[in-house]
Design a protein around this motif. Structure first.
Motif, PDB file in Angstrom:
ATOM      1  N   MET A 107     161.026  -8.436  85.424  1.00 40.36           N
ATOM      2  CA  MET A 107     161.237  -7.004  85.234  1.00 40.36           C
ATOM      3  C   MET A 107     160.684  -6.542  83.889  1.00 40.36           C
ATOM      4  O   MET A 107     160.065  -5.470  83.795  1.00 40.36           O
ATOM      5  CB  MET A 107     162.727  -6.683  85.336  1.00 40.36           C
ATOM      6  CG  MET A 107     163.303  -6.808  86.737  1.00 40.36           C
ATOM      7  SD  MET A 107     165.098  -6.640  86.769  1.00 40.36           S
ATOM      8  CE  MET A 107     165.288  -4.982  86.128  1.00 40.36           C
ATOM      9  N   MET A 108     160.888  -7.343  82.853  1.00 38.29           N
ATOM     10  CA  MET A 108     160.341  -6.995  81.547  1.00 38.29           C
ATOM     11  C   MET A 108     158.818  -6.975  81.589  1.00 38.29           C
ATOM     12  O   MET A 108     158.179  -6.050  81.042  1.00 38.29           O
ATOM     13  CB  MET A 108     160.828  -8.000  80.496  1.00 38.29           C
ATOM     14  CG  MET A 108     162.316  -7.932  80.196  1.00 38.29           C
ATOM     15  SD  MET A 108     162.861  -9.244  79.073  1.00 38.29           S
ATOM     16  CE  MET A 108     161.811  -8.932  77.668  1.00 38.29           C
ATOM     17  N   GLU A 109     158.233  -7.965  82.255  1.00 40.29           N
ATOM     18  CA  GLU A 109     156.772  -8.017  82.337  1.00 40.29           C
ATOM     19  C   GLU A 109     156.221  -6.832  83.122  1.00 40.29           C
ATOM     20  O   GLU A 109     155.195  -6.254  82.746  1.00 40.29           O
ATOM     21  CB  GLU A 109     156.328  -9.330  82.996  1.00 40.29           C
ATOM     22  CG  GLU A 109     156.532 -10.546  82.108  1.00 40.29           C
ATOM     23  CD  GLU A 109     156.111 -11.824  82.792  1.00 40.29           C
ATOM     24  OE1 GLU A 109     155.873 -11.780  84.028  1.00 40.29           O
ATOM     25  OE2 GLU A 109     156.014 -12.854  82.111  1.00 40.29           O
ATOM     26  N   VAL A 110     156.905  -6.464  84.215  1.00 40.88           N
ATOM     27  CA  VAL A 110     156.447  -5.315  85.011  1.00 40.88           C
ATOM     28  C   VAL A 110     156.462  -4.047  84.157  1.00 40.88           C
ATOM     29  O   VAL A 110     155.504  -3.255  84.176  1.00 40.88           O
ATOM     30  CB  VAL A 110     157.337  -5.150  86.263  1.00 40.88           C
ATOM     31  CG1 VAL A 110     157.075  -3.804  86.930  1.00 40.88           C
ATOM     32  CG2 VAL A 110     157.068  -6.274  87.251  1.00 40.88           C
ATOM     33  N   CYS A 111     157.549  -3.858  83.404  1.00 44.14           N
ATOM     34  CA  CYS A 111     157.628  -2.666  82.544  1.00 44.14           C
ATOM     35  C   CYS A 111     156.537  -2.671  81.479  1.00 44.14           C
ATOM     36  O   CYS A 111     155.881  -1.650  81.241  1.00 44.14           O
ATOM     37  CB  CYS A 111     159.005  -2.603  81.872  1.00 44.14           C
ATOM     38  SG  CYS A 111     160.367  -2.320  83.022  1.00 44.14           S
ATOM     39  N   LEU A 112     156.344  -3.837  80.858  1.00 48.05           N
ATOM     40  CA  LEU A 112     155.316  -3.928  79.820  1.00 48.05           C
ATOM     41  C   LEU A 112     153.925  -3.735  80.396  1.00 48.05           C
ATOM     42  O   LEU A 112     153.076  -3.041  79.805  1.00 48.05           O
ATOM     43  CB  LEU A 112     155.414  -5.286  79.106  1.00 48.05           C
ATOM     44  CG  LEU A 112     156.661  -5.496  78.243  1.00 48.05           C
ATOM     45  CD1 LEU A 112     156.720  -6.924  77.710  1.00 48.05           C
ATOM     46  CD2 LEU A 112     156.664  -4.518  77.074  1.00 48.05           C
ATOM     47  N   PHE A 122     153.171  -2.060  83.081  1.00 43.39           N
ATOM     48  CA  PHE A 122     153.027  -0.660  83.476  1.00 43.39           C
ATOM     49  C   PHE A 122     152.687   0.208  82.264  1.00 43.39           C
ATOM     50  O   PHE A 122     151.774   1.044  82.318  1.00 43.39           O
ATOM     51  CB  PHE A 122     154.327  -0.171  84.125  1.00 43.39           C
ATOM     52  CG  PHE A 122     154.315   1.285  84.473  1.00 43.39           C
ATOM     53  CD1 PHE A 122     153.631   1.747  85.592  1.00 43.39           C
ATOM     54  CD2 PHE A 122     154.987   2.204  83.668  1.00 43.39           C
ATOM     55  CE1 PHE A 122     153.615   3.099  85.902  1.00 43.39           C
ATOM     56  CE2 PHE A 122     154.970   3.551  83.974  1.00 43.39           C
ATOM     57  CZ  PHE A 122     154.283   4.000  85.100  1.00 43.39           C
ATOM     58  N   LEU A 123     153.428  -0.008  81.167  1.00 44.82           N
ATOM     59  CA  LEU A 123     153.152   0.771  79.958  1.00 44.82           C
ATOM     60  C   LEU A 123     151.758   0.492  79.422  1.00 44.82           C
ATOM     61  O   LEU A 123     151.033   1.414  79.009  1.00 44.82           O
ATOM     62  CB  LEU A 123     154.208   0.451  78.884  1.00 44.82           C
ATOM     63  CG  LEU A 123     155.634   0.885  79.197  1.00 44.82           C
ATOM     64  CD1 LEU A 123     156.592   0.383  78.120  1.00 44.82           C
ATOM     65  CD2 LEU A 123     155.729   2.399  79.311  1.00 44.82           C
ATOM     66  N   HIS A 142     149.181  -0.600  81.167  1.00 44.36           N
ATOM     67  CA  HIS A 142     148.211  -0.034  82.112  1.00 44.36           C
ATOM     68  C   HIS A 142     148.056   1.465  81.872  1.00 44.36           C
ATOM     69  O   HIS A 142     146.921   1.993  81.851  1.00 44.36           O
ATOM     70  CB  HIS A 142     148.682  -0.306  83.543  1.00 44.36           C
ATOM     71  CG  HIS A 142     147.802   0.317  84.589  1.00 44.36           C
ATOM     72  ND1 HIS A 142     147.989   1.605  85.041  1.00 44.36           N
ATOM     73  CD2 HIS A 142     146.721  -0.171  85.268  1.00 44.36           C
ATOM     74  CE1 HIS A 142     147.072   1.901  85.941  1.00 44.36           C
ATOM     75  NE2 HIS A 142     146.282   0.828  86.099  1.00 44.36           N
ATOM     76  N   GLN A 143     149.198   2.156  81.722  1.00 46.62           N
ATOM     77  CA  GLN A 143     149.126   3.593  81.492  1.00 46.62           C
ATOM     78  C   GLN A 143     148.393   3.901  80.193  1.00 46.62           C
ATOM     79  O   GLN A 143     147.585   4.842  80.133  1.00 46.62           O
ATOM     80  CB  GLN A 143     150.540   4.177  81.445  1.00 46.62           C
ATOM     81  CG  GLN A 143     151.277   4.145  82.777  1.00 46.62           C
ATOM     82  CD  GLN A 143     150.604   5.020  83.806  1.00 46.62           C
ATOM     83  OE1 GLN A 143     149.916   4.506  84.695  1.00 46.62           O
ATOM     84  NE2 GLN A 143     150.758   6.329  83.683  1.00 46.62           N
TER      85      GLN A 143
END
Length: 453
Positions: free
Chosen positions: A18-23, A25-26, A28-29
């Motif tokens: 979950m931490m990796e997905v959030c990081l 995503f940020l 990537h954006q």
């Protein structure tokens, strides 16, 4: 066995994933916005360059050269005059371009501006830059097909997807190893507790850590050692009871059979009956002490504490036990300089002292002295019973208060001891929340000290 490692692994994996997905995503954006900003900035810069050329060399050849140059690139240019009439374009102008060209351009900056940045929904991103010459004024429109931008974003998404999958695989592998390392001591402790539940108390847990797992392992090991000790003690206790009961019962049965015979004299018969009576007395004493220990273990007895003069109690105890000391040829001394008050159960206190004095008498030779001394240290009252007997070997001292423990079994049996007297004393002292200690030297005697608080 591996359920705990799987649970720990899944928990850690979910949290880290979950931490990796959030990081990701940020990140990537951030990168996507940066790339779009770069494309828009490049579009404005390109329009500004054309403006500079037009303002320096404004003629048909320059205009055609700009249109030809953009026709060979991935951008399109449209040059209009101030009235919005198209001077030249590098491509056919469609409706979307017309709409953007017709956009009102109030307060236009000389450095140009973005007039369309919605690359996700619109076919073009666009920028406009004004130019001013002596011949004509107008605008340079720069267009870029958003399909190229979308392809760029799709490529970026593919890279992030590959990086995300690779990171997830590496993370899962590392967490699997770490969870097994963390779970290994827990699995060993689980196996140890399973052995304990089956009655196998001879376990050894290796512990090299100082954390909570290490403390848990130490606790389980201590529990196993204690249970193993209790098991051994129970077996010895049952064996001792069996032996202690069998011996007097054997005597009783044997002498009863002999006493029933007709040919023996009345003197012998009376002698045999006296032996039977002695053995019954021993058996009664043993059963009484066992019942008393059972009550102590189950806390079914009560301690009725009250304040009373300790010296008066010692005088009463001396009156009770002095005849047996005189018969054994042992001098009994009581040293109580002041009549201190003590908070205790008077009956249990007498029982403690009588047991200890009787034990000292049994193991002291004739002509020796047994001394009971009372003194006060701060708020504590210390009562010591010192004899001049044979003493206790140092290896036996830690076990002297255990039930049925005897240093010399044959000698104890000869003296009529059950091996329970000191155990009862220890239980009664503990019930009063006092402290009892013993010191001894071979052939010099022993000193038992009770500290009453």
């Amino acid at each position: 066995m591996k359920k705990i490692s799987i649970k720990i692994g899944l928990l850690f994996f979910c949290l880290i994933f979950m931490m990796e997905v959030c990081l990701f995503f940020l990140l990537h954006q951030k990168i996507a916005h940066s790339r779009i900003a770069e494309e828009l900035s490049a579009l404005v810069t390109r329009g500004n360059n054309h403006r500079d050329v037009l303002e320096t060399y404004y003629n048909d050849e320059t205009i055609h050269h700009i249109a030809l140059m953009e026709g060979k690139s991935d951008t399109e240019v449209v040059i209009t005059n101030n009235q919005g009439e198209i001077i030249i374009s590098s491509t056919d102008i469609n409706n979307q371009m017309h709409q953007l060209i017709k956009t009102e351009k109030k307060e236009m900056s000389r450095n140009g501006k973005i007039i369309e940045n919605n690359w996700q929904d619109k076919p073009y991103i666009a920028a406009v830059t004004p130019f001013e010459t002596d011949i004509d004024n107008g605008f340079v429109y720069m267009f870029k097909d958003t399909r190229q931008v979308k392809e760029l974003m799709q490529q970026l998404n593919r890279h992030f997807l590959i990086a995300g999958i690779a990171t997830a695989i590496v993370t899962a592998f590392i967490i699997l190893i770490l969870s097994r390392i963390i779970a290994r001591p827990l699995i060993k402790m689980k196996e140890a507790t399973k052995k304990l539940s089956k009655g196998n108390f001879s376990i050894q847990l290796e512990n090299s850590s100082n954390d909570e797992l290490g403390e848990l392992a130490d606790s389980i090991q201590s529990l196993a050692n204690e249970l193993n000790h209790l098991k051994t003690e129970r077996n010895e206790f049952l064996a001792s009871i069996s032996h202690e009961l069998r011996t007097p019962l054997t005597y009783i049965k044997g002498y009863a059979d002999v006493a029933k015979k007709d040919h023996i004299s009345m003197t012998d018969r009376v002698n045999y009956l006296n032996i039977i009576t002695e053995e019954v007395t021993k058996l009664t004493t043993l059963v009484t002490e066992l019942m008393e220990l059972a009550q102590l273990d189950n806390n079914t007895f009560t301690i009725q504490k009250q304040w009373f003069p300790i010296c008066d109690s010692l005088k009463k105890i001396s009156t009770i036990i002095l005849p047996s000391f005189q018969e054994s040829g042992i001098t009994l001394r009581m040293i109580c300089p002041e009549n201190y008050q003590i908070l205790a159960d008077p009956i249990r206190f007498e029982q403690i002292l009588i047991n200890l004095l009787d034990n000292a008498r049994k193991y002291s030779p004739r002509g020796t002295i047994t001394t009971v001394k009372v003194k006060k240290e701060n708020a504590d009252i210390k009562i010591s019973i010192q004899d001049e007997g044979k003493g206790i070997p140092s290896k036996d001292l830690p076990f002297i208060f255990e039930r049925f423990y005897r240093i010399d079994k044959s000698r104890s049996r000869e003296l009529g001891g059950t091996g329970l007297g000191l155990s009862i004393v220890k239980e009664l002292v503990d019930a009063h929340h006092w402290k009892i200690e013993i010191a001894s030297e071979i052939n010099k005697g022993s000193t038992i000290t009770i500290t009453a608080r």
